[in-house]
Design a protein around this motif. Structure first.
Motif, short mmCIF file in Angstrom:
data_model
loop_
_atom_site.label_atom_id
_atom_site.label_comp_id
_atom_site.label_asym_id
_atom_site.label_seq_id
_atom_site.Cartn_x
_atom_site.Cartn_y
_atom_site.Cartn_z
N ALA A 56 38.87 17.73 -12.71
CA ALA A 56 39.39 18.63 -13.75
C ALA A 56 40.92 18.69 -13.68
O ALA A 56 41.60 18.75 -14.71
N ILE A 57 41.45 18.66 -12.45
CA ILE A 57 42.91 18.66 -12.27
C ILE A 57 43.51 17.38 -12.82
O ILE A 57 44.54 17.40 -13.50
N ARG A 58 42.85 16.27 -12.55
CA ARG A 58 43.35 14.98 -13.05
C ARG A 58 43.36 14.95 -14.58
O ARG A 58 44.32 14.52 -15.21
N ARG A 59 42.28 15.44 -15.19
CA ARG A 59 42.22 15.47 -16.66
C ARG A 59 43.30 16.39 -17.23
O ARG A 59 43.90 16.10 -18.26
N PHE A 60 43.53 17.51 -16.56
CA PHE A 60 44.57 18.46 -16.97
C PHE A 60 45.94 17.78 -16.97
O PHE A 60 46.70 17.89 -17.94
N CYS A 61 46.25 17.08 -15.91
CA CYS A 61 47.53 16.38 -15.81
C CYS A 61 47.67 15.31 -16.89
O CYS A 61 48.73 15.19 -17.51
N ASN A 62 46.60 14.57 -17.12
CA ASN A 62 46.63 13.52 -18.14
C ASN A 62 46.89 14.10 -19.52
O ASN A 62 47.64 13.51 -20.32
N ARG A 63 46.28 15.24 -19.81
CA ARG A 63 46.48 15.85 -21.13
C ARG A 63 47.92 16.32 -21.32
O ARG A 63 48.41 16.37 -22.45
N LEU A 64 48.60 16.66 -20.23
CA LEU A 64 49.99 17.09 -20.33
C LEU A 64 50.96 15.91 -20.27
O LEU A 64 52.17 16.10 -20.36
N GLY A 65 50.42 14.70 -20.12
CA GLY A 65 51.25 13.51 -20.14
C GLY A 65 51.65 12.97 -18.78
O GLY A 65 52.55 12.14 -18.68
N TYR A 66 50.98 13.43 -17.70
CA TYR A 66 51.29 12.98 -16.35
C TYR A 66 50.11 12.20 -15.78
O TYR A 66 48.95 12.48 -16.09
N SER A 67 50.40 11.25 -14.90
CA SER A 67 49.36 10.41 -14.34
C SER A 67 48.57 11.10 -13.23
O SER A 67 47.42 10.73 -12.96
N SER A 68 49.18 12.11 -12.59
CA SER A 68 48.52 12.75 -11.45
C SER A 68 49.15 14.11 -11.19
O SER A 68 50.21 14.45 -11.76
N TRP A 69 48.51 14.90 -10.30
CA TRP A 69 49.08 16.19 -9.92
C TRP A 69 50.40 16.00 -9.19
O TRP A 69 51.34 16.78 -9.40
N LYS A 70 50.50 14.97 -8.39
CA LYS A 70 51.75 14.70 -7.66
C LYS A 70 52.88 14.46 -8.64
O LYS A 70 54.00 14.98 -8.48
N SER A 71 52.63 13.68 -9.69
CA SER A 71 53.66 13.39 -10.68
C SER A 71 54.07 14.66 -11.42
O SER A 71 55.25 14.91 -11.66
#
Length: 268
Positions: A56-71
Motif C-alpha cells: 500500500a505504501i509503494r502504491r501510495f508513492c507511485n500515485r504521487l509520482g515517486y518510485s519508492s518510499w525512500k525516494s
C-alpha cells in the motif's frame, strides 16, 4: 529537486480532505503528523504505525509520482512547503512581522501595476481565448490563485486545465489541437524543474514570473515579468501570496471584459 515536490502538498491535502478512510489517507496523516522527522521514518515504522501494508505504501508513492518510499522521503524537505517558511525569521515579534508584511504588500501591488500593462494583459487574454487546449502549470504555493482563475474561466466559457499535483502523472498534450502551456513560477525554481517536461510539450509556451532570467528567452515564446524589483529571495513569500493573485485577478477581468458571457464572442 524532484519535480513532483512542487505538487506533493496539494496531493497530500487532497487526500487528507477526502471523506474516505483508506490506506492513502492513513499514510498521508502519519506523514504530516511527523513531518519534522520524516527523513528518519522507515517503511517498517510507517507500515506499523499507519496500519498499512508495504504494498500500500509503494502504491501510495507511485500515485504521487515517486518510485519508492525512500525516494519520496528523501525529497520531502523544507522546499515542499511555501517558499517563505524556509527563510522566515521566527525571532521577530508579531508586530514587526505585521508591519513588514503590510509595507511589502503595498509595495508589491504597486510593483505589479508599474510592470504589467493593460496591453500585456489583453495580449495574454487573447492567447488563452484563441487556443483550444490551455494548460497552466504551477507549484503548490500558487495553486490556490490558479484554482480561482480556472473557475472564473469556466464562468467565461473557457475550459483550461491546471497541473498542480504529481507532475509525472500528466502526459504532454497529444499535439492534435492548438496548445498553450502557461508556466507560473514566481522565483524561477519551478520553471527550471519543469524544463524537461516543457521541451516535449507542443504549441506555444508562456512563462509568468517575478524574476527575469535570460535563459528563459529561448525556452518560452512569451515572458510575463510581474516585477521590476524582485531580488534573489522573497523572504516573506509575499509575491506568491499577493502578487500572483492580483495578477490573475487582473487577467480574469481582462478576459471577461474582452469576451463577455452570453454573447456571440463567448467560446462554448
Amino acid at each position: 529537486m524532484d519535480l513532483n515536490n512542487f505538487g506533493i502538498m496539494n496531493s497530500l491535502m487532497t487526500i487528507i480532505s477526502s471523506r474516505s478512510d483508506d490506506n492513502d489517507k492513513a499514510i498521508a496523516q502519519y506523514m504530516l503528523t511527523n513531518v519534522r522527522r520524516i527523513d528518519s521514518i522507515s517503511v517498517h515504522e510507517l507500515s506499523e504505525e499507519a496500519f498499512v501494508s508495504r504494498s500500500a505504501i509503494r502504491r501510495f508513492c507511485n500515485r504521487l509520482g515517486y518510485s519508492s518510499w525512500k525516494s519520496l522521503k528523501c525529497n520531502f524537505n523544507c522546499n515542499v512547503f511555501p517558499s517563505d517558511l524556509q527563510y522566515r525569521d521566527f525571532t521577530v515579534t508579531f508586530d514587526e512581522y505585521r508591519r513588514d508584511l503590510t509595507n511589502t504588500i503595498a509595495e508589491i501591488l504597486q510593483d505589479v501595476d508599474n510592470t504589467v500593462s493593460k496591453a500585456r494583459l489583453v495580449f495574454l487574454s487573447r492567447l488563452i481565448h484563441e487556443h483550444n487546449d490551455v494548460i497552466f502549470a504551477c507549484p503548490s504555493n500558487t495553486a490556490s490563485s490558479l484554482l480561482r482563475f480556472q473557475q472564473e474561466m469556466f464562468y467565461g466559457g473557457k475550459c483550461i486545465r491546471l497541473m498542480k499535483d504529481a507532475y509525472t502523472r500528466y502526459p504532454v498534450s497529444d499535439g492534435k489541437r492548438s496548445t498553450l502551456t502557461v508556466c507560473v513560477s514566481v522565483m524561477g525554481g519551478f520553471a527550471e524543474a519543469i524544463e524537461s517536461w516543457l521541451q516535449n510539450q507542443p504549441g506555444r509556451k508562456v512563462l509568468i514570473t517575478a524574476r527575469s532570467n535570460p535563459a528563459n528567452i529561448d525556452r518560452y515564446n512569451d515572458l510575463f515579468i510581474i516585477s521590476s524589483t524582485m531580488q534573489d529571495r522573497d523572504t516573506l513569500g509575499a509575491y506568491a501570496k499577493y502578487a500572483v493573485p492580483y495578477f490573475f485577478d487582473l487577467l480574469s477581468a481582462s478576459y471577461l471584459l474582452l469576451y463577455p458571457v452570453n454573447t456571440d464572442s463567448t467560446q462554448h
